[in-house]
Design a protein around this motif. Sequence first.
Motif, PDB file in Angstrom:
ATOM      1  N   GLU A   1      -7.622   9.293   8.159  1.00  0.00           N
ATOM      2  CA  GLU A   1      -6.500   7.319   7.514  1.00  0.00           C
ATOM      3  C   GLU A   1      -5.967   6.701   8.304  1.00  0.00           C
ATOM      4  OE1 GLU A   1      -7.729   4.602   4.807  1.00  0.00           O
ATOM      5  OE2 GLU A   1      -7.803   6.550   4.372  1.00  0.00           O
ATOM      6  N   PRO A   2      -6.813   5.559   9.082  1.00  0.00           N
ATOM      7  CA  PRO A   2      -5.845   4.615  10.526  1.00  0.00           C
ATOM      8  C   PRO A   2      -4.786   4.727  10.037  1.00  0.00           C
ATOM      9  CG  PRO A   2      -7.562   3.930   9.299  1.00  0.00           C
ATOM     10  CD  PRO A   2      -8.055   5.020   8.367  1.00  0.00           C
ATOM     11  N   PHE A   3      -4.246   4.084   9.035  1.00  0.00           N
ATOM     12  CA  PHE A   3      -2.830   3.289   8.608  1.00  0.00           C
ATOM     13  C   PHE A   3      -2.356   4.580   7.877  1.00  0.00           C
ATOM     14  CE2 PHE A   3      -6.354  -0.143   8.193  1.00  0.00           C
ATOM     15  CZ  PHE A   3      -5.924  -0.436   9.271  1.00  0.00           C
ATOM     16  N   ALA A   4      -0.706   4.520   7.839  1.00  0.00           N
ATOM     17  CA  ALA A   4      -0.464   5.050   7.370  1.00  0.00           C
ATOM     18  C   ALA A   4       0.655   5.437   5.608  1.00  0.00           C
ATOM     19  CB  ALA A   4       1.600   5.526   8.425  1.00  0.00           C
ATOM     20  N   PHE A   5       0.352   6.327   5.029  1.00  0.00           N
ATOM     21  CA  PHE A   5       0.509   5.279   3.945  1.00  0.00           C
ATOM     22  C   PHE A   5       2.385   5.618   3.586  1.00  0.00           C
ATOM     23  CE2 PHE A   5      -3.339   7.647   2.992  1.00  0.00           C
ATOM     24  CZ  PHE A   5      -3.890   6.452   2.387  1.00  0.00           C
ATOM     25  N   GLU A   6       2.571   4.017   3.876  1.00  0.00           N
ATOM     26  CA  GLU A   6       4.509   4.078   4.233  1.00  0.00           C
ATOM     27  C   GLU A   6       4.665   2.640   2.882  1.00  0.00           C
ATOM     28  OE1 GLU A   6       4.354   2.986   8.076  1.00  0.00           O
ATOM     29  OE2 GLU A   6       3.079   1.031   7.849  1.00  0.00           O
ATOM     30  N   PRO A   7       5.891   2.835   2.161  1.00  0.00           N
ATOM     31  CA  PRO A   7       6.486   2.171   1.606  1.00  0.00           C
ATOM     32  C   PRO A   7       6.010   0.261   1.994  1.00  0.00           C
ATOM     33  CG  PRO A   7       8.425   3.613   1.978  1.00  0.00           C
ATOM     34  CD  PRO A   7       6.957   3.961   2.683  1.00  0.00           C
ATOM     35  N   GLY A   8       5.804  -0.338   0.695  1.00  0.00           N
ATOM     36  CA  GLY A   8       5.322  -1.907   1.732  1.00  0.00           C
ATOM     37  C   GLY A   8       3.456  -1.969   1.970  1.00  0.00           C
ATOM     38  N   ARG A   9       2.883  -0.861   2.300  1.00  0.00           N
ATOM     39  CA  ARG A   9       1.396  -1.132   2.748  1.00  0.00           C
ATOM     40  C   ARG A   9       0.657  -0.966   0.990  1.00  0.00           C
ATOM     41  NH1 ARG A   9      -0.514  -0.982   7.212  1.00  0.00           N
ATOM     42  NH2 ARG A   9       0.741   0.561   7.621  1.00  0.00           N
ATOM     43  N   ILE A  10       0.052  -2.529   1.309  1.00  0.00           N
ATOM     44  CA  ILE A  10      -1.118  -2.230   0.349  1.00  0.00           C
ATOM     45  C   ILE A  10      -2.617  -1.420   0.585  1.00  0.00           C
ATOM     46  CG2 ILE A  10      -3.198  -4.231  -0.018  1.00  0.00           C
ATOM     47  CD1 ILE A  10      -1.249  -6.907   0.558  1.00  0.00           C
TER      48      ILE A  10
ATOM     49  N   GLY B   1      -9.575  -1.666  -7.733  1.00  0.00           N
ATOM     50  CA  GLY B   1      -7.554  -1.990  -7.923  1.00  0.00           C
ATOM     51  C   GLY B   1      -7.237  -1.840  -6.694  1.00  0.00           C
ATOM     52  N   PHE B   2      -6.172  -2.882  -5.970  1.00  0.00           N
ATOM     53  CA  PHE B   2      -5.026  -3.055  -4.897  1.00  0.00           C
ATOM     54  C   PHE B   2      -3.689  -3.085  -5.993  1.00  0.00           C
ATOM     55  CE2 PHE B   2      -9.058  -5.072  -3.839  1.00  0.00           C
ATOM     56  CZ  PHE B   2      -9.413  -4.881  -2.650  1.00  0.00           C
ATOM     57  N   PHE B   3      -3.292  -2.353  -5.047  1.00  0.00           N
ATOM     58  CA  PHE B   3      -1.958  -1.641  -5.206  1.00  0.00           C
ATOM     59  C   PHE B   3      -0.996  -2.035  -4.016  1.00  0.00           C
ATOM     60  CE2 PHE B   3      -4.852   0.055  -8.135  1.00  0.00           C
ATOM     61  CZ  PHE B   3      -4.777  -0.160  -9.552  1.00  0.00           C
ATOM     62  N   LEU B   4       0.116  -1.943  -4.196  1.00  0.00           N
ATOM     63  CA  LEU B   4       1.594  -2.170  -3.400  1.00  0.00           C
ATOM     64  C   LEU B   4       2.851  -0.674  -3.508  1.00  0.00           C
ATOM     65  CD1 LEU B   4       2.757  -3.964  -1.548  1.00  0.00           C
ATOM     66  CD2 LEU B   4       4.906  -4.121  -2.932  1.00  0.00           C
ATOM     67  N   ILE B   5       2.224   0.440  -2.147  1.00  0.00           N
ATOM     68  CA  ILE B   5       2.693   1.839  -1.885  1.00  0.00           C
ATOM     69  C   ILE B   5       4.327   0.831  -2.151  1.00  0.00           C
ATOM     70  CG2 ILE B   5       3.399   3.606  -0.935  1.00  0.00           C
ATOM     71  CD1 ILE B   5       0.484   4.021   0.500  1.00  0.00           C
ATOM     72  N   LEU B   6       5.191   2.336  -3.220  1.00  0.00           N
ATOM     73  CA  LEU B   6       6.663   1.650  -3.514  1.00  0.00           C
ATOM     74  C   LEU B   6       7.449   2.831  -2.643  1.00  0.00           C
ATOM     75  CD1 LEU B   6       6.402   0.549  -7.497  1.00  0.00           C
ATOM     76  CD2 LEU B   6       6.827  -0.787  -5.259  1.00  0.00           C
TER      77      LEU B   6
ATOM     78  N   ARG C   1      -7.296   4.098   0.006  1.00  0.00           N
ATOM     79  CA  ARG C   1      -7.943   3.427   1.302  1.00  0.00           C
ATOM     80  C   ARG C   1      -6.455   2.195   1.669  1.00  0.00           C
ATOM     81  NH1 ARG C   1     -13.325   2.339   0.457  1.00  0.00           N
ATOM     82  NH2 ARG C   1     -13.842   3.418   0.933  1.00  0.00           N
ATOM     83  N   ALA C   2      -5.938   3.230   2.749  1.00  0.00           N
ATOM     84  CA  ALA C   2      -4.950   2.430   3.043  1.00  0.00           C
ATOM     85  C   ALA C   2      -5.517   0.391   3.824  1.00  0.00           C
ATOM     86  CB  ALA C   2      -3.525   2.633   4.346  1.00  0.00           C
ATOM     87  N   LYS C   3      -4.690  -0.232   3.185  1.00  0.00           N
ATOM     88  CA  LYS C   3      -5.356  -1.731   3.985  1.00  0.00           C
ATOM     89  C   LYS C   3      -4.523  -1.927   5.476  1.00  0.00           C
ATOM     90  CE  LYS C   3      -8.234  -2.197   1.389  1.00  0.00           C
ATOM     91  NZ  LYS C   3     -10.142  -2.405   1.832  1.00  0.00           N
ATOM     92  N   PRO C   4      -4.893  -2.923   6.464  1.00  0.00           N
ATOM     93  CA  PRO C   4      -4.358  -3.243   7.535  1.00  0.00           C
ATOM     94  C   PRO C   4      -2.370  -3.964   6.928  1.00  0.00           C
ATOM     95  CG  PRO C   4      -6.117  -4.226   7.588  1.00  0.00           C
ATOM     96  CD  PRO C   4      -6.117  -3.337   6.632  1.00  0.00           C
ATOM     97  N   VAL C   5      -2.761  -4.030   5.915  1.00  0.00           N
ATOM     98  CA  VAL C   5      -1.447  -5.244   5.538  1.00  0.00           C
ATOM     99  C   VAL C   5      -0.793  -4.544   5.130  1.00  0.00           C
ATOM    100  CG1 VAL C   5      -0.167  -7.680   3.947  1.00  0.00           C
ATOM    101  CG2 VAL C   5      -3.385  -6.937   5.311  1.00  0.00           C
ATOM    102  N   ARG C   6       0.583  -4.844   5.614  1.00  0.00           N
ATOM    103  CA  ARG C   6       2.167  -4.106   5.043  1.00  0.00           C
ATOM    104  C   ARG C   6       3.157  -4.975   4.768  1.00  0.00           C
ATOM    105  NH1 ARG C   6       6.849  -1.896   7.843  1.00  0.00           N
ATOM    106  NH2 ARG C   6       7.976   0.086   6.318  1.00  0.00           N
TER     107      ARG C   6
ATOM    108  N   ALA D   1      -1.825 -11.614  -3.869  1.00  0.00           N
ATOM    109  CA  ALA D   1      -2.801 -12.471  -4.204  1.00  0.00           C
ATOM    110  C   ALA D   1      -2.443 -13.282  -3.015  1.00  0.00           C
ATOM    111  CB  ALA D   1      -1.979 -13.561  -5.665  1.00  0.00           C
ATOM    112  N   ALA D   2      -1.616 -13.616  -2.399  1.00  0.00           N
ATOM    113  CA  ALA D   2      -0.614 -13.981  -1.135  1.00  0.00           C
ATOM    114  C   ALA D   2      -1.542 -14.065   0.085  1.00  0.00           C
ATOM    115  CB  ALA D   2       0.107 -14.617  -0.697  1.00  0.00           C
ATOM    116  N   ASN D   3      -2.021 -13.048   0.104  1.00  0.00           N
ATOM    117  CA  ASN D   3      -2.668 -11.892   1.529  1.00  0.00           C
ATOM    118  C   ASN D   3      -3.553 -11.217   1.048  1.00  0.00           C
ATOM    119  OD1 ASN D   3      -0.406 -10.763   2.939  1.00  0.00           O
ATOM    120  ND2 ASN D   3       0.134 -10.473   1.475  1.00  0.00           N
ATOM    121  N   GLY D   4      -4.913 -11.856  -0.340  1.00  0.00           N
ATOM    122  CA  GLY D   4      -6.104 -12.086  -0.457  1.00  0.00           C
ATOM    123  C   GLY D   4      -6.582 -10.542  -1.114  1.00  0.00           C
TER     124      GLY D   4
END
Length: 100
Positions: A3-12, A23-28, A58-63, A86-89
């Motif tokens: 995975e190109p992005f780390a699974f860290e708190p705050g990652r979408i 579905g899209f989620f936020l890692i807590l 699948r991690a997205k580039p937004v944290r 929603a603000a990040n699409g």
Amino acid sequence: MKEPFAFEPGRIVESIQGRDKGGFFLILENAGEGIVMIADGSRHRLEHPKKKKTKHLRAKPVRLDLRALRPEGGALQNSDLRRALAANGFAEERSLCEEG
């Protein structure tokens, strides 16, 4: 595949397996080796986050900074998660059939 992005708190992240597929989620938080706790503020709320294996995400580039989601202070709320996604699409698609 790594995975190109780390699974860290705050990652979408996007769910690619299971009932919540697409579905899209936020890692807590990280809950152990290869497992994270996720929430989106509607299906999986902060009170009962979903435990999910990272291989099913699948991690997205937004944290996001979780503390910055609530600028006036206080505890993070479900509406803050929904607003941030929603603000990040990454808003949840809602059909007219689901509403009352």
